[in-house]
Design an enzyme around this catalytic site. Structure first.
Site, mmCIF file in Angstrom:
data_model
loop_
_atom_site.group_PDB
_atom_site.id
_atom_site.type_symbol
_atom_site.label_atom_id
_atom_site.label_comp_id
_atom_site.label_asym_id
_atom_site.label_seq_id
_atom_site.Cartn_x
_atom_site.Cartn_y
_atom_site.Cartn_z
ATOM 1 C CG HIS A 24 -1.687 0.930 1.631
ATOM 2 N ND1 HIS A 24 -2.981 1.215 1.855
ATOM 3 C CD2 HIS A 24 -1.326 2.727 1.676
ATOM 4 C CE1 HIS A 24 -3.306 2.214 1.994
ATOM 5 N NE2 HIS A 24 -2.418 3.454 1.963
ATOM 6 C CG ASP A 50 -8.929 -0.837 -0.933
ATOM 7 O OD1 ASP A 50 -9.058 -1.591 0.254
ATOM 8 O OD2 ASP A 50 -8.313 0.077 -0.961
HETATM 9 O O1 DOR Z 1 -9.690 3.403 1.897
HETATM 10 C C1 DOR Z 1 -9.077 2.373 2.404
HETATM 11 N N1 DOR Z 1 -9.488 1.662 3.062
HETATM 12 N N2 DOR Z 1 -7.653 2.107 2.188
HETATM 13 C C2 DOR Z 1 -7.237 1.279 2.843
HETATM 14 O O2 DOR Z 1 -5.887 1.054 2.436
HETATM 15 C C3 DOR Z 1 -7.683 0.359 3.899
HETATM 16 C C4 DOR Z 1 -9.192 0.408 3.901
HETATM 17 C C5 DOR Z 1 -9.863 -0.022 5.115
HETATM 18 O O3 DOR Z 1 -9.252 -1.161 5.707
HETATM 19 O O4 DOR Z 1 -10.720 0.511 5.357
#
Ligand code: DOR
Length: 426
Positions: A178, A304
């Site tokens: 990431h 994601d």
């Molecule tokens: O927007 C995100 N949410 N980016 C991430 O890398 C983690 C993820 C989350 O776990 O909610």
């Protein structure tokens, strides 16, 4: 006489990496027994007007278990995945506790055994994802973990990342990054640019992502480690990965549906449903990410999928957690919004991620003798996205109310129809 336990997926157009053809697919005892014309079986799944594709594979699913079961569980996340056409998903380790040791890996794999899609898990690179001490990757790899990541955060320390890569080379596993430099992000809540200035929301610059992409390409060169770049979002990140591939370095990359279809202008509503990390970027970045997908620089669309309980996403923009749902909409968004052939969309959603994950002997092809992991897609079915109608425990989709084209009619997991006519069977 048809086998009493056989199933035929009938009247569709089979599509996989070897091409497209009109064919029926017979499934017996969890495997594809035949692909051909005019086949019959004990049970029929109607695929008229549909593509019969290998099941989709997601390299980036937040399933929230253990620790945040109010937002999602392995079971609800996997059900949403099956409805979205997935037969395999890779759980991210930013749970509570983090998936950073043998015990938690075992817990997640056990929870996944009854799920309506194959649940694999990643492991954390560092203990507690705190970025200070390497996690016991070998004991997790011994349980079958093939991808390690601190996702939700990048590994900030250069030397620690080098050591993690050396460790990963020895284990034959992949590191997924990431890419965000925390210091440079400086507490920003959206992309730093014209919109953050107008809205008065602190931003994080594109360079915060790009510096880590640059560093990890350099470290991949130094160590020979396979590195997978998660959710690439900027034009210069894509350009660097393109150059690294041309130089023969062992890199792969993914893009999310949201970085392919939404820009930072969406934040003008101040609605935290548009808050995500890395943040939504400019139209030029979206174009570059699309171009990277089209030319193969970016091998896969990964969701994601990041469920957040409603009470957290109802907080003000700066206090709400980042993340968006993805598993139930990725396929339809790709078919509706991207200027790609069905073959290209399925490469990005199925056989390319299956290959990256090393599960292409089980997922990613429709061929005799292979495990029957299939998804049947009606490309003409239009529907309206609704967070409340999803299997997820959360509703935080940024596409609420959007009309999309392309819907999963059936999903078959190891020979068992787990979604039939758009309905989850378990
Ligand atoms: O927007 C995100 N949410 N980016 C991430 O890398 C983690 C993820 C989350 O776990 O909610």
């Amino acid at each position: 006489m048809p086998d009493p336990h056989s199933i035929v997926v009938k009247g569709g157009r089979v599509v996989d990496a070897s091409g497209e053809r009109e064919a029926d697919v017979v499934v017996v005892d969890g495997r594809i027994a035949a692909v051909g014309a005019d086949l019959s079986a004990d049970r029929t799944l109607d695929a008229a007007g549909c593509f019969v594709a290998p099941g989709l594979v997601d390299l980036h699913s937040h399933l929230r278990e253990p620790g945040k079961e109010e937002a999602e569980t392995v079971e609800t996340g996997a059900r949403g995945a099956a409805l979205g056409g997935y037969t395999a998903i890779l759980a991210m380790p930013n749970t509570t506790p983090a998936i950073d040791c043998e015990a938690v890996v075992r817990q997640v794999l056990d929870l996944g055994r009854a799920a309506p899609c194959d649940v694999l898990t990643s492991g954390a690179i560092t203990v507690g994802r705190a970025g200070e001490q390497l996690a016991p990757m070998a004991e997790m790899a011994a349980l079958g973990v093939r991808v390690f990541t601190d996702d939700g955060a990048g590994v900030q320390d250069n030397l620690l990342m080098r050591r993690a890569m050396e460790y990963a080379v020895g284990l034959g596993v992949i590191l997924a990054q990431h890419c965000e430099d925390d210091a440079l992000c400086g507490g920003g809540h959206m992309h730093e640019g014209e919109w953050s200035a107008r809205l008065g929301i602190p931003g994080q610059p594109a360079e915060a992502e790009e510096l880590m992409v640059m560093r990890d390409i350099a470290l991949a060169r130094l160590t020979g480690c396979r590195i997978h770049f998660q959710h690439l979002s900027t034009a210069r990140s894509v350009a660097m990965v393109r150059d690294a591939l041309a130089a023969g370095l062992p890199v792969t990359a993914e893009a999310t549906p949201h970085h392919l279809t939404l820009t930072d202008a969406a934040c003008a509503s101040y609605d935290p449903v548009f808050k995500v990390n890395p943040p939504l970027r400019t139209p030029a970045d979206v174009e570059a990410v699309r171009a990277g997908l089209a030319d193969g620089t970016i091998a896969t669309i990964a969701t994601d999928h990041a469920p957040h309980a409603p009470e957290t996403k109802e907080l003000p923009f700066d206090l709400a957690p980042p993340g968006m749902l993805g598993l139930e909409t990725a396929l339809a968004l790709a078919l509706t919004e991207l200027d790609l052939s069905v073959q290209q969309v399925l490469a990005a959603l199925s056989w390319n991620p299956a290959r990256i994950l090393g599960i292409d002997d089980v997922h990613g092809a429709v061929a005799e003798g292979r495990p029957a992991n299939l998804c049947v897609i009606d490309p003409e079915h239009t529907w309206t996205v609704s967070g409340a109608a999803m299997a997820s425990r959360s509703t935080n989709t940024p596409y609420e109310g959007r009309e999309v084209r392309g819907k999963v009619r059936h999903t078959v997991l190891h020979g068992e129809p787990v979604v039939v006519a758009g309905e989850a069977q378990r």
